[in-house]
Design an enzyme around this catalytic site. Sequence first.
Site, PDB file in Angstrom:
ATOM      1  N   ASP A 138       0.878  -1.154   0.000  1.00  0.00           N
ATOM      2  CA  ASP A 138       0.000   0.000   0.000  1.00  0.00           C
ATOM      3  C   ASP A 138       0.916   1.204   0.000  1.00  0.00           C
ATOM      4  O   ASP A 138       1.382   1.655   1.038  1.00  0.00           O
ATOM      5  CB  ASP A 138      -0.884  -0.057   1.258  1.00  0.00           C
ATOM      6  CG  ASP A 138      -1.612   1.243   1.499  1.00  0.00           C
ATOM      7  OD1 ASP A 138      -1.761   2.036   0.545  1.00  0.00           O
ATOM      8  OD2 ASP A 138      -2.037   1.467   2.646  1.00  0.00           O
ATOM      9  N   ASP A 140       0.640   4.397  -0.670  1.00  0.00           N
ATOM     10  CA  ASP A 140       0.297   5.726  -0.166  1.00  0.00           C
ATOM     11  C   ASP A 140      -0.328   5.701   1.225  1.00  0.00           C
ATOM     12  O   ASP A 140      -0.711   6.731   1.757  1.00  0.00           O
ATOM     13  CB  ASP A 140      -0.619   6.457  -1.160  1.00  0.00           C
ATOM     14  CG  ASP A 140      -1.835   5.615  -1.540  1.00  0.00           C
ATOM     15  OD1 ASP A 140      -2.098   4.612  -0.842  1.00  0.00           O
ATOM     16  OD2 ASP A 140      -2.511   5.951  -2.517  1.00  0.00           O
ATOM     17  N   ASP A 159      -7.134   0.222  -5.511  1.00  0.00           N
ATOM     18  CA  ASP A 159      -6.751   1.627  -5.501  1.00  0.00           C
ATOM     19  C   ASP A 159      -6.415   2.027  -6.940  1.00  0.00           C
ATOM     20  O   ASP A 159      -5.561   1.404  -7.577  1.00  0.00           O
ATOM     21  CB  ASP A 159      -5.516   1.802  -4.603  1.00  0.00           C
ATOM     22  CG  ASP A 159      -5.293   3.261  -4.232  1.00  0.00           C
ATOM     23  OD1 ASP A 159      -5.791   4.136  -4.963  1.00  0.00           O
ATOM     24  OD2 ASP A 159      -4.624   3.514  -3.218  1.00  0.00           O
ATOM     25  N   ASN A 161      -5.250   4.943  -7.815  1.00  0.00           N
ATOM     26  CA  ASN A 161      -4.139   5.891  -7.873  1.00  0.00           C
ATOM     27  C   ASN A 161      -3.246   5.691  -6.656  1.00  0.00           C
ATOM     28  O   ASN A 161      -3.356   6.375  -5.647  1.00  0.00           O
ATOM     29  CB  ASN A 161      -4.672   7.329  -7.929  1.00  0.00           C
ATOM     30  CG  ASN A 161      -3.556   8.338  -8.170  1.00  0.00           C
ATOM     31  OD1 ASN A 161      -2.382   8.042  -7.988  1.00  0.00           O
ATOM     32  ND2 ASN A 161      -3.939   9.541  -8.561  1.00  0.00           N
ATOM     33  N   VAL A 167      -7.292   9.522  -2.995  1.00  0.00           N
ATOM     34  CA  VAL A 167      -7.991   8.754  -4.027  1.00  0.00           C
ATOM     35  C   VAL A 167      -8.106   7.308  -3.559  1.00  0.00           C
ATOM     36  O   VAL A 167      -7.095   6.643  -3.339  1.00  0.00           O
ATOM     37  CB  VAL A 167      -7.228   8.820  -5.368  1.00  0.00           C
ATOM     38  CG1 VAL A 167      -7.867   7.874  -6.377  1.00  0.00           C
ATOM     39  CG2 VAL A 167      -7.210  10.231  -5.912  1.00  0.00           C
ATOM     40  N   ASN A 183     -12.846   8.380  -6.526  1.00  0.00           N
ATOM     41  CA  ASN A 183     -13.352   7.251  -5.747  1.00  0.00           C
ATOM     42  C   ASN A 183     -13.199   5.915  -6.486  1.00  0.00           C
ATOM     43  O   ASN A 183     -13.779   4.912  -6.084  1.00  0.00           O
ATOM     44  CB  ASN A 183     -14.808   7.472  -5.325  1.00  0.00           C
ATOM     45  CG  ASN A 183     -15.697   7.792  -6.514  1.00  0.00           C
ATOM     46  OD1 ASN A 183     -15.287   7.638  -7.663  1.00  0.00           O
ATOM     47  ND2 ASN A 183     -16.896   8.254  -6.241  1.00  0.00           N
ATOM     48  N   ILE A 187     -15.978   6.283 -12.935  1.00  0.00           N
ATOM     49  CA  ILE A 187     -16.852   7.316 -13.496  1.00  0.00           C
ATOM     50  C   ILE A 187     -16.227   8.686 -13.213  1.00  0.00           C
ATOM     51  O   ILE A 187     -16.011   9.040 -12.056  1.00  0.00           O
ATOM     52  CB  ILE A 187     -18.261   7.247 -12.843  1.00  0.00           C
ATOM     53  CG1 ILE A 187     -18.877   5.867 -13.093  1.00  0.00           C
ATOM     54  CG2 ILE A 187     -19.152   8.365 -13.370  1.00  0.00           C
ATOM     55  CD1 ILE A 187     -20.146   5.614 -12.306  1.00  0.00           C
ATOM     56  N   GLU A 199     -20.226  12.100 -12.894  1.00  0.00           N
ATOM     57  CA  GLU A 199     -20.427  11.605 -11.533  1.00  0.00           C
ATOM     58  C   GLU A 199     -21.667  12.265 -10.925  1.00  0.00           C
ATOM     59  O   GLU A 199     -22.445  11.639 -10.216  1.00  0.00           O
ATOM     60  CB  GLU A 199     -19.164  11.869 -10.704  1.00  0.00           C
ATOM     61  CG  GLU A 199     -19.176  11.389  -9.283  1.00  0.00           C
ATOM     62  CD  GLU A 199     -18.842   9.909  -9.040  1.00  0.00           C
ATOM     63  OE1 GLU A 199     -17.855   9.405  -9.597  1.00  0.00           O
ATOM     64  OE2 GLU A 199     -19.583   9.277  -8.272  1.00  0.00           O
ATOM     65  N   SER A 217     -12.687 -16.437  10.111  1.00  0.00           N
ATOM     66  CA  SER A 217     -12.291 -17.335   9.025  1.00  0.00           C
ATOM     67  C   SER A 217     -13.340 -18.421   8.829  1.00  0.00           C
ATOM     68  O   SER A 217     -13.525 -18.936   7.736  1.00  0.00           O
ATOM     69  CB  SER A 217     -10.940 -17.976   9.330  1.00  0.00           C
ATOM     70  OG  SER A 217     -11.111 -19.044  10.234  1.00  0.00           O
TER      71      SER A 217
HETATM   72  C1  NAG Z   1     -12.467 -12.208   4.213  1.00  0.00           C
HETATM   73  O1  NAG Z   1     -11.219 -12.398   4.796  1.00  0.00           O
HETATM   74  C2  NAG Z   1     -11.051 -13.603   5.507  1.00  0.00           C
HETATM   75  C3  NAG Z   1      -9.724 -13.686   6.211  1.00  0.00           C
HETATM   76  O2  NAG Z   1      -9.376 -12.580   6.906  1.00  0.00           O
HETATM   77  C4  NAG Z   1     -11.129 -14.722   4.560  1.00  0.00           C
HETATM   78  O3  NAG Z   1     -11.056 -15.938   5.264  1.00  0.00           O
HETATM   79  C5  NAG Z   1     -12.346 -14.684   3.704  1.00  0.00           C
HETATM   80  O4  NAG Z   1     -12.077 -15.373   2.536  1.00  0.00           O
HETATM   81  C6  NAG Z   1     -12.924 -13.352   3.346  1.00  0.00           C
HETATM   82  N1  NAG Z   1     -14.344 -13.511   3.442  1.00  0.00           N
HETATM   83  C7  NAG Z   1     -15.233 -12.900   2.688  1.00  0.00           C
HETATM   84  C8  NAG Z   1     -16.660 -13.306   2.898  1.00  0.00           C
HETATM   85  O5  NAG Z   1     -14.918 -12.073   1.869  1.00  0.00           O
END
Ligand code: NAG
Length: 528
Positions: A138, A140, A159, A161, A167, A183, A187, A199, A217
């Site tokens: 990441d 920025d 992201d 940008n 952004v 965003n 658009i 927009e 999880s």
């Molecule tokens: C979201 O993140 C978790 C782990 O942090 C992962 O197990 C899962 O695949 C994701 N679940 C959804 C519903 O996006």
Amino acid sequence: GCVLVVSVIEQLAMFHNSTAKEALERLCNYLPGKYQIHYMLCWYHALFPFRLKDKVNADVVCHAIKLCNQNAGQPFCHLYPPPEMGLNKAVREASRIVKNSKVLKNIAGFTSICAFPPLVKLCEKIKYIIKNKLPYEDLDGDKFSAFPTLRGYHWRGRDCNEGTTTVYPGRRPDNWDVERDSNCNGIWGVDPKDGIPYEKKFCEDAESKGIILLGDSAGAHFHIPPEWMTAAQMSLKSFSNLPVALTNEFDWPHFSGITGFLNSTIGGWTDSLYLRLHRRNRCNHRDFQNISKNGTVISFFPTVFSLARNQLLDNPAIVIYASIGNDVCNGKPDTVAHMTTPQQMHSNVIKTLQYLNSQLPKGSHVILTGLADGRFLWDQLHSRYHPLGQLNKDVTYEQVYSFLSCLQISPCNGWMSSNETLRNLTSERALQLSNVLKEITTSETFANFDLFYMDFPLEKIADEWHKLGGESWQLIEPVDGFHPNQISAALGASVIWQKVLREWPHVLGKENPFNKQIEDVFKDQGGH
Ligand SMILES: *[C@@H]1O[C@H](CO)[C@@H](O)[C@H](O)[C@H]1NC(C)=O
Ligand SMILES: *[C@@H]1O[C@H](CO)[C@@H](O)[C@H](O)[C@H]1NC(C)=O
Ligand SMILES: *[C@@H]1O[C@H](CO)[C@@H](O)[C@H](O)[C@H]1NC(C)=O
Ligand SMILES: *[C@@H]1O[C@H](CO)[C@@H](O)[C@H](O)[C@H]1NC(C)=O
Ligand SMILES: *[C@@H]1O[C@H](CO)[C@@H](O)[C@H](O)[C@H]1NC(C)=O
Ligand SMILES: CC(=O)N[C@H]1CO[C@H](CO)[C@@H](O)[C@@H]1O
């Protein structure tokens, strides 16, 4: 890990009527380039002394080469039925073969795949992202990334940008995005015909909002492909997804039921609340975040801090707060003592909601989902064969559950247990915790969001799947025998969407009448 790898090698050898050494080479060739060499050489030496006719199963091999051991006062953990001569004797005999083979000197140091040079860097990255729940790349610092895995845009909208903190997906457009797409919804610019910014024209009254998952999880999307360990199906293609899996912590958020957006490559199909919200209003493009944790609600409160929502600048959000299982699931021998109590649940959920109230823009929505009744797992699976047991019909889920419990790495001792009293007790606690959530939605109000409760729709999902001709056991991850799988995720998305649409339609916002025009002008809006 050792039992798994040795099992696969032995079964490959059996299936192809080859030696263990040939099977190892075969497996090695299946693995994508940079993971094979160092990792495999070690196993090669480890297995070399054994021949199939020695009839040593994976439990025995792993103890003989000392990758597995029995701690004092603990039972001997094994996956396969013990050999006739008994486990201890078999291990002693196998150890003699190992001692005479002279090639095993390095094995003792081999305890973690993270110690292998090609994997060291990757492991460092994974440790970083697991610790921080933030994208590794990441650039920025706005918590959104242009890199897919390592908690990048598979986890929250891409992201557009990298290099500008102002952004990112989900914000309200800056000066109607006349100059640039602030965003990331694809658009921006001005309609040359009338001079109105797109927009403003397409999105001003669209009630745009994002979708955010706070989950565990268990409710999420952990998946280990069964073709990685089913000798009869193993091929060159089987491991092509290994690099993505490793860098996504074996999670597949990009296919999941809440935030999924790519076509599934792991069976089933993709359907998600995000995709549906996007179809309803294309201004919501890329506005999703998956902020999940493992472990229980107690450890949960800190992870919610990785949420990225600016109360002043961003659009409202729909937060799905999904507990599903981990509050009653742990691998401790005295599992009941480690389950979240109703009092703890109440106080932690209230704290989390207060924090959300301090972060979410006004007009947001929070939906709490109840815990599942995990007795489903045992009922559907215990007598079925695990992928490792399919070739020789020798490993059922009951054996896998008891092996994991013995090793104290079961994701859920309470439900993955042959003890019916314990399974019932776990469900009882789960129900109590769901009731705490339900109660909170009637007794608490928050300034910046309204609050709803729904049961985890396991029965509805199973009904829908039966209508399509499926069977209940096909809704569970085959390798871990615990998590809901891709089919559950996709069907769950549709069930939840329909319930919200029926009962709380304002949560989803209205259908955007400009969707067609947005599509005509901006095509796929820069993709995902
Ligand atoms: C979201 O993140 C978790 C782990 O942090 C992962 O197990 C899962 O695949 C994701 N679940 C959804 C519903 O996006
Ligand atoms: C397996 O290979 C051995 C030695 O190459 C051969 O004798 C045997 O007949 C083969 N068995 C089968 C089932 O193909
Ligand atoms: C997913 O598959 C459908 C139908 O096969 C196709 O129309 C669509 O473009 C695919 N989507 C993505 C993101 O690849
Ligand atoms: C567990 O719960 C089920 C369903 O409520 C009940 O039929 C069964 O008798 C219970 N078993 C035990 C051992 O408590
Ligand atoms: C089954 O679980 C209950 C509740 O934890 C426990 O009291 C009981 O001793 C267990 N039974 C067996 C046979 O382990
Ligand atoms: C069940 C499980 O995977 N628990 C892990 C959750 O994450 C913490 C650290 O973030 C680990 O210590 C747990 O082992």
